[in-house]
Design a protein around this motif. Structure first.
Motif, short mmCIF file in Angstrom:
data_model
loop_
_atom_site.label_atom_id
_atom_site.label_comp_id
_atom_site.label_asym_id
_atom_site.label_seq_id
_atom_site.Cartn_x
_atom_site.Cartn_y
_atom_site.Cartn_z
N ASP A 27 0.82 -1.46 -0.04
CA ASP A 27 -0.05 0.10 0.07
C ASP A 27 0.86 1.10 0.01
O ASP A 27 1.78 1.22 0.53
CB ASP A 27 -0.93 0.08 1.16
N ILE A 28 0.40 2.37 -0.41
CA ILE A 28 1.15 3.62 -0.73
C ILE A 28 1.63 4.10 0.70
O ILE A 28 2.87 4.65 0.59
CB ILE A 28 0.23 4.71 -1.28
N THR A 29 1.12 3.98 1.74
CA THR A 29 1.75 4.45 2.89
C THR A 29 3.13 3.86 3.33
O THR A 29 3.95 4.37 4.05
CB THR A 29 0.71 4.39 4.31
N LYS A 63 6.53 4.95 -11.93
CA LYS A 63 5.48 5.40 -13.01
C LYS A 63 4.03 5.62 -12.19
O LYS A 63 3.90 4.60 -11.41
CB LYS A 63 5.38 4.06 -14.04
N VAL A 64 3.62 6.55 -12.49
CA VAL A 64 2.18 6.85 -11.92
C VAL A 64 1.25 5.69 -12.19
O VAL A 64 0.54 5.20 -11.55
CB VAL A 64 1.58 8.08 -12.21
N GLY A 73 6.39 -0.02 -8.17
CA GLY A 73 7.29 0.30 -7.28
C GLY A 73 8.18 1.50 -7.63
O GLY A 73 7.53 2.48 -8.36
N TYR A 74 9.13 1.93 -6.73
CA TYR A 74 9.74 3.03 -6.67
C TYR A 74 11.12 2.54 -6.81
O TYR A 74 11.60 1.85 -5.90
CB TYR A 74 9.52 3.89 -5.38
N TRP A 75 12.17 3.40 -7.74
CA TRP A 75 13.43 2.83 -7.75
C TRP A 75 14.04 4.12 -7.06
O TRP A 75 13.97 5.20 -7.35
CB TRP A 75 13.81 2.79 -9.33
N TRP A 135 8.06 7.21 -17.24
CA TRP A 135 8.79 7.25 -16.25
C TRP A 135 9.10 8.76 -15.65
O TRP A 135 9.23 9.75 -16.22
CB TRP A 135 10.27 7.00 -16.20
N SER A 136 8.54 9.08 -14.30
CA SER A 136 8.77 10.21 -13.48
C SER A 136 9.76 10.41 -12.64
O SER A 136 10.32 9.00 -12.37
CB SER A 136 7.47 10.37 -12.50
N LEU A 137 10.72 11.32 -12.65
CA LEU A 137 11.92 11.20 -11.81
C LEU A 137 11.91 12.30 -10.74
O LEU A 137 11.29 13.39 -10.93
CB LEU A 137 13.00 11.69 -12.90
#
Length: 157
Positions: A27-29, A63-64, A73-75, A135-137
């Motif tokens: 989850d996002i939290t 990526k949203v 995920g988040y890199w 991709w958002s950075l």
């Protein structure tokens, strides 16, 4: 809102080769706890990464809208000039050249989520289209427990 932001306009950011950790939470939290842990571990292991781009900046990529499980995920990464001998437990990610709306933010990481509202409004008001499947950075020039200096880069058309 009182959050210190500066719009940097539209920039084309060339291809990025990134090495670091992929954080995936149910989850996002969970990301608020796991991303800082991954960034500290990455900093401790920075010496193991070959071909670091100088100056070294922590780069977050996500990526949203994930189109597949591989995008989820988040890199948390550092940029490298080339991929070679990726340290154990780390991953590599290639982010292609993309046009971005860029906003400069100085404050605490917990505020970043709210700052995106300003960026999205600016994009809409200036006639651009967001590309949430690209991709958002988040490019950090300073990352501490009390203050971050970050460029938020939202992909646009």
């Amino acid at each position: 809102m009182g959050i210190p932001v500066t719009f940097n306009g539209i920039k084309e950011i060339t291809e990025k080769k990134l090495v670091g950790y992929r954080v995936v939470c149910s989850d996002i939290t969970g990301y608020g706890q796991e991303i800082p842990k991954a960034s500290l571990l990455l900093e401790q292991r920075k010496g193991e990464i070959m071909h670091l781009v100088e100056p070294v900046h922590l780069i977050g990529a996500f990526k949203v809208t994930e189109l597949s499980d591989e995008d989820n995920g988040y890199w948390v990464c550092y940029e490298v000039n080339e991929f070679e001998m990726i340290p154990e437990g780390m991953v590599c990610l290639m982010v292609p050249t993309q046009k971005y709306a860029v906003l400069h933010f100085k404050g605490h990481a917990s505020q970043i989520y709210h700052v995106y509202t300003h960026l999205h409004e600016w994009i809409n008001e200036n006639g651009y289209k967001r590309l949430p499947e690209e991709w958002s950075l988040e490019i950090y020039s300073k990352w501490t427990e009390t203050e971050d200096i970050v460029y938020l880069c939202d992909p646009i058309l």
